[in-house]
Design a protein around this motif. Structure first.
Motif, PDB file in Angstrom:
ATOM      1  N   GLN A  39       0.825  -1.189   0.000  1.00  0.00           N
ATOM      2  CA  GLN A  39       0.000   0.000   0.000  1.00  0.00           C
ATOM      3  C   GLN A  39       0.866   1.248   0.000  1.00  0.00           C
ATOM      4  OE1 GLN A  39      -3.568  -0.529   0.023  1.00  0.00           O
ATOM      5  NE2 GLN A  39      -2.686  -2.526  -0.480  1.00  0.00           N
ATOM      6  N   TYR A 249     -11.226  16.928   0.726  1.00  0.00           N
ATOM      7  CA  TYR A 249     -11.292  15.479   0.607  1.00  0.00           C
ATOM      8  C   TYR A 249     -12.396  15.098  -0.376  1.00  0.00           C
ATOM      9  CZ  TYR A 249      -8.302  15.046   4.681  1.00  0.00           C
ATOM     10  OH  TYR A 249      -7.253  15.130   5.541  1.00  0.00           O
ATOM     11  N   ASN A 250     -12.369  13.849  -0.786  1.00  0.00           N
ATOM     12  CA  ASN A 250     -13.482  13.316  -1.550  1.00  0.00           C
ATOM     13  C   ASN A 250     -14.736  13.427  -0.699  1.00  0.00           C
ATOM     14  OD1 ASN A 250     -15.354  10.936  -2.277  1.00  0.00           O
ATOM     15  ND2 ASN A 250     -13.974  11.081  -4.019  1.00  0.00           N
ATOM     16  N   ALA A 253     -14.885  10.876   1.958  1.00  0.00           N
ATOM     17  CA  ALA A 253     -13.618  10.544   2.620  1.00  0.00           C
ATOM     18  C   ALA A 253     -13.583  11.108   4.029  1.00  0.00           C
ATOM     19  CB  ALA A 253     -12.447  11.080   1.804  1.00  0.00           C
ATOM     20  N   LYS A 283      -9.708   7.974   2.638  1.00  0.00           N
ATOM     21  CA  LYS A 283      -9.384   8.947   1.593  1.00  0.00           C
ATOM     22  C   LYS A 283      -9.499   8.349   0.196  1.00  0.00           C
ATOM     23  CE  LYS A 283      -6.343  11.954   4.298  1.00  0.00           C
ATOM     24  NZ  LYS A 283      -4.989  12.548   4.412  1.00  0.00           N
ATOM     25  N   ASP A 284      -9.673   7.042   0.121  1.00  0.00           N
ATOM     26  CA  ASP A 284      -9.869   6.370  -1.164  1.00  0.00           C
ATOM     27  C   ASP A 284     -11.133   5.512  -1.063  1.00  0.00           C
ATOM     28  OD1 ASP A 284      -9.572   5.348  -3.707  1.00  0.00           O
ATOM     29  OD2 ASP A 284      -8.146   3.798  -3.095  1.00  0.00           O
ATOM     30  N   LYS A 295     -12.945  -3.065  -6.695  1.00  0.00           N
ATOM     31  CA  LYS A 295     -11.812  -2.796  -5.808  1.00  0.00           C
ATOM     32  C   LYS A 295     -11.573  -3.957  -4.853  1.00  0.00           C
ATOM     33  CE  LYS A 295     -11.919   2.243  -6.035  1.00  0.00           C
ATOM     34  NZ  LYS A 295     -12.241   3.520  -5.349  1.00  0.00           N
TER      35      LYS A 295
END
Length: 322
Positions: A39, A249-250, A253, A283-284, A295
């Motif tokens: 990661q 941030y998204n 997120a 954050k993802d 994912k």
């Protein structure tokens, strides 16, 4: 009537005492983030994943007991209890005042009527599911009788200001709806076609059953695990994904704001040096049902979509029989 009501709530207590540790281990197993590859840290540097690797239901159950103790096994009790009591009272008052019983069946109104009934129940119940799942997976100790504090820990400031945003958690409502629609439309229709005598539960219903049709239904219930288990895993992962609105941030997120809470972790309380599960970095985030599925497969492997598949299979067999 009073004694019958007391009996109902006593049975509810016994049910929750058994069910909550099972559900807690299942939710933790399915939401545990266990990537296959290295990661990136916050600065973009490569680092190996150091989270727990747990692949079995009973392994997770033992891990919870070892790290968080009995208190950890019963995380999520209060939201589950409130949800169950509210549902039971609704059944008693609105649906079945003459015959009080836990787990009353939905009105037999046909496929479309059942789907509509279940959809309304799903929408009303979704916030309770989110709060329960987050209560189970949070590393923090939550007080049993301080819901305001607990909600400040479990919900983001955005979610507390706009609680309806929970319904817009990417992919969550879709995953839940597809799960119940498959069971009601496909399995329900097939059961009505092959085993029409089962829903009535008449005294002589066994004599009216064709056992090859019963075998088909059981096979369908078992094979349906291929579809239903991934939806359950995806829904679990999406339910604990918190919604945020910080511009840097998204939109889903992690916000920077810690809400000025001094949270004590279970690991600190029990003296353990690790958390029960690892969670994917907020954050993802997952951007929807399909994005989550992709994912999970890319990062954790397709096997992650079938964690505790045998529990889904057992549920599918029961659902095939109504």
């Amino acid at each position: 009537m009073l004694l019958e009501s007391i009996g109902v709530f006593l049975s509810l207590g016994a049910y929750l005492a058994i069910a909550i540790p099972i559900v807690g281990a299942l939710v933790r197993l399915r939401t545990n983030y266990n990537p296959k590859s290295i990661q990136l840290d916050a600065e973009g540097n490569v680092e190996p994943h150091t989270g727990p690797i747990v692949t079995s239901f009973f392994g997770m159950l033992k891990r919870v007991k070892r790290i968080e103790g009995w208190g950890g096994l019963y995380k999520g009790t209060m939201p589950a209890l409130l949800e169950t009591v509210a549902l039971t009272l609704f059944v008693i008052v609105a649906l079945d005042t003459g015959a009080i019983r836990y787990g009353a069946r939905a009105p037999n109104t046909g496929i479309l009527g059942s789907l509509a009934y279940a959809t309304v129940a799903l929408i009303l119940n979704l916030p309770a599911v989110v709060v329960t799942f987050r209560s189970i997976t949070t590393p923090y100790r939550l007080p049993w009788f301080n819901p305001v504090y607990s909600l400040r820990v479990l919900l983001t400031p955005t979610e507390r200001r706009k609680p309806w945003i929970i319904y817009f958690t990417p992919g969550l409502l879709a995953a839940q709806f597809l799960h119940l629609a498959y069971k009601i439309i496909f399995i329900g229709s097939l059961r009505r076609l092959l085993l029409p005598s089962l829903p009535s539960r008449e005294d002589n219903w066994i004599g009216n059953i064709s056992f090859w049709k019963l075998g088909i239904m059981l096979a369908v219930g078992l094979v349906s695990t291929v579809i239903l288990c991934p939806l359950e895993v995806i829904a679990s992962k999406l339910a604990i994904q918190r919604n945020h609105a910080a511009p840097e941030y998204n939109s889903v997120a992690q916000e920077v704001e810690d809400d000025a809470l001094n949270n004590e972790e279970y690991a600190e309380y029990t003296g353990a040096e690790e958390d029960v599960i690892g969670l994917r970095h907020e954050k993802d985030p997952y951007l929807g049902l399909i994005d989550c599925a992709k994912k999970v497969v890319n990062e954790e492997g397709w096997q992650a979509l079938y964690r505790a598949w045998w529990i889904t299979a057992l549920s599918g067999l029961a659902n095939a029989l109504g």
